[in-house]
Design an enzyme around this catalytic site. Sequence first.
Site, PDB file in Angstrom:
ATOM      1  N   LYS A  16       0.862  -1.185   0.000  1.00 23.90           N
ATOM      2  CA  LYS A  16       0.000   0.000   0.000  1.00 23.90           C
ATOM      3  C   LYS A  16       0.893   1.227   0.000  1.00 23.90           C
ATOM      4  O   LYS A  16       1.826   1.316   0.811  1.00 23.90           O
ATOM      5  CB  LYS A  16      -0.872  -0.005   1.274  1.00 23.90           C
ATOM      6  CG  LYS A  16      -2.073   0.917   1.192  1.00 23.90           C
ATOM      7  CD  LYS A  16      -3.088   0.432   0.185  1.00 23.90           C
ATOM      8  CE  LYS A  16      -4.517   0.624   0.631  1.00 23.90           C
ATOM      9  NZ  LYS A  16      -5.439  -0.070  -0.284  1.00 23.90           N
ATOM     10  N   THR A  63      -4.018  -5.249   0.833  1.00 20.58           N
ATOM     11  CA  THR A  63      -3.345  -3.953   1.023  1.00 20.58           C
ATOM     12  C   THR A  63      -4.170  -3.067   1.957  1.00 20.58           C
ATOM     13  O   THR A  63      -3.638  -2.206   2.640  1.00 20.58           O
ATOM     14  CB  THR A  63      -3.073  -3.248  -0.323  1.00 20.58           C
ATOM     15  OG1 THR A  63      -4.294  -2.828  -0.898  1.00 20.58           O
ATOM     16  CG2 THR A  63      -2.320  -4.149  -1.272  1.00 20.58           C
ATOM     17  N   HIS A 266      20.485  27.248 -11.855  1.00 18.15           N
ATOM     18  CA  HIS A 266      21.216  28.400 -12.406  1.00 18.15           C
ATOM     19  C   HIS A 266      20.528  29.726 -12.125  1.00 18.15           C
ATOM     20  O   HIS A 266      19.311  29.858 -12.269  1.00 18.15           O
ATOM     21  CB  HIS A 266      21.379  28.226 -13.919  1.00 18.15           C
ATOM     22  CG  HIS A 266      21.992  26.913 -14.302  1.00 18.15           C
ATOM     23  ND1 HIS A 266      23.224  26.505 -13.850  1.00 18.15           N
ATOM     24  CD2 HIS A 266      21.530  25.895 -15.075  1.00 18.15           C
ATOM     25  CE1 HIS A 266      23.505  25.309 -14.337  1.00 18.15           C
ATOM     26  NE2 HIS A 266      22.488  24.907 -15.082  1.00 18.15           N
TER      27      HIS A 266
HETATM   28  O1  URC Z   1      29.676  23.050 -10.885  1.00 19.46           O
HETATM   29  C1  URC Z   1      29.408  22.834 -12.083  1.00 19.46           C
HETATM   30  N1  URC Z   1      29.568  21.580 -12.600  1.00 19.46           N
HETATM   31  C2  URC Z   1      29.293  21.286 -13.902  1.00 19.46           C
HETATM   32  O2  URC Z   1      29.459  20.114 -14.338  1.00 19.46           O
HETATM   33  C3  URC Z   1      28.844  22.340 -14.720  1.00 19.46           C
HETATM   34  N2  URC Z   1      28.488  22.417 -16.039  1.00 19.46           N
HETATM   35  C4  URC Z   1      28.116  23.696 -16.266  1.00 19.46           C
HETATM   36  O3  URC Z   1      27.707  24.136 -17.380  1.00 19.46           O
HETATM   37  N3  URC Z   1      28.231  24.445 -15.154  1.00 19.46           N
HETATM   38  C5  URC Z   1      28.683  23.632 -14.160  1.00 19.46           C
HETATM   39  N4  URC Z   1      28.965  23.848 -12.867  1.00 19.46           N
END
Ligand code: URC
Length: 309
Positions: A16, A63, A266
Amino acid sequence: MAQEADGIRLEQRHGKARVRVGRVWRHDHDGSHHFVEWNVSISLLSHCLSSYYRDDNSDIVATDTMKNTVYVKAKECGDRLSVEEFAILIGKHFCSFYPQVFTAIVSIIEKPWERVSIDGKPHLHGFKLGSENHTAEARVEKSGALNLTSGIGGLALLKTTQSGFERFVRDKYTVLPETGERMLATEVNASWRYSYESVASIPTKGLYFTEKFMDVKKVLMDTFFGPPETGVYSPSVQRTLYLMGSAVLKRFADVSSIHLKMPNIHFLPVNLSTKENPSMVKFKDDVYLPTDEPHGSIEATVSRITSKL
Ligand SMILES: O=c1[nH]c(=O)c2[nH]c(=O)[nH]c2[nH]1
């Protein structure tokens, strides 16, 4: 365990998923309440082949019964216990109560309800939801053998400097500039395996694993950030991940391996220009475009090498 009949191979389990339970423990001596919210998933490996090969359900643990068991056991736990202990307790129950069950895998996600403080005073029965989950998975065998992992889900961390990425492969497809100054943001998902190999060998100290969870989280965060005034330089997510994982192994003798998943989230530099105003916004490590996709995906398992004597 795989079965074969008529040239057909069968591997099966049933259980479950996502049984939600909240449990309050009330302490009459000081009026304080403790609260946990768990989302429990159970998977049983059992001898119930006749349900697959014939219309015979006589060996199936329903279950629905598994779901009820979670509430019965939560009720029976008169004292607070860690999510790991509850997972083991449920696993032990299924393996010992049902002759046909040989392995129980119990995974639980604990929601981060935290006691609130009002005017600096801890509230007796008030909680607010924090941000990262505590997870536990116990695989219990009928023999008492145990495989126990704990984890943290969704630990979002960010630092505004002391990170860079340089000297990586450059080829005709590469546009990323090298930098010794960038933002570093991630959402850590970690799971670590304890070395206890039987249910009889786990520490009996109350809330041992809850304390351990807090300690592992602290080591991960301390290593990611470095000292408060100076920080610590990260040359890549890979390096920081390795340092975080190995710090956990160094610090906790009963952790045998840790898996870390650390997306590189990013924050892109913002530069805006027009013909009239070529430096409308010129990036000086100040204005960023936060993104969540695409993101870098970096994960690794760091394990202790055990000597083969
Ligand atoms: O710390 C990072 N590792 C990566 O493998 C990577 N690749 C990337 O484009 N920027 C980063 N930054």
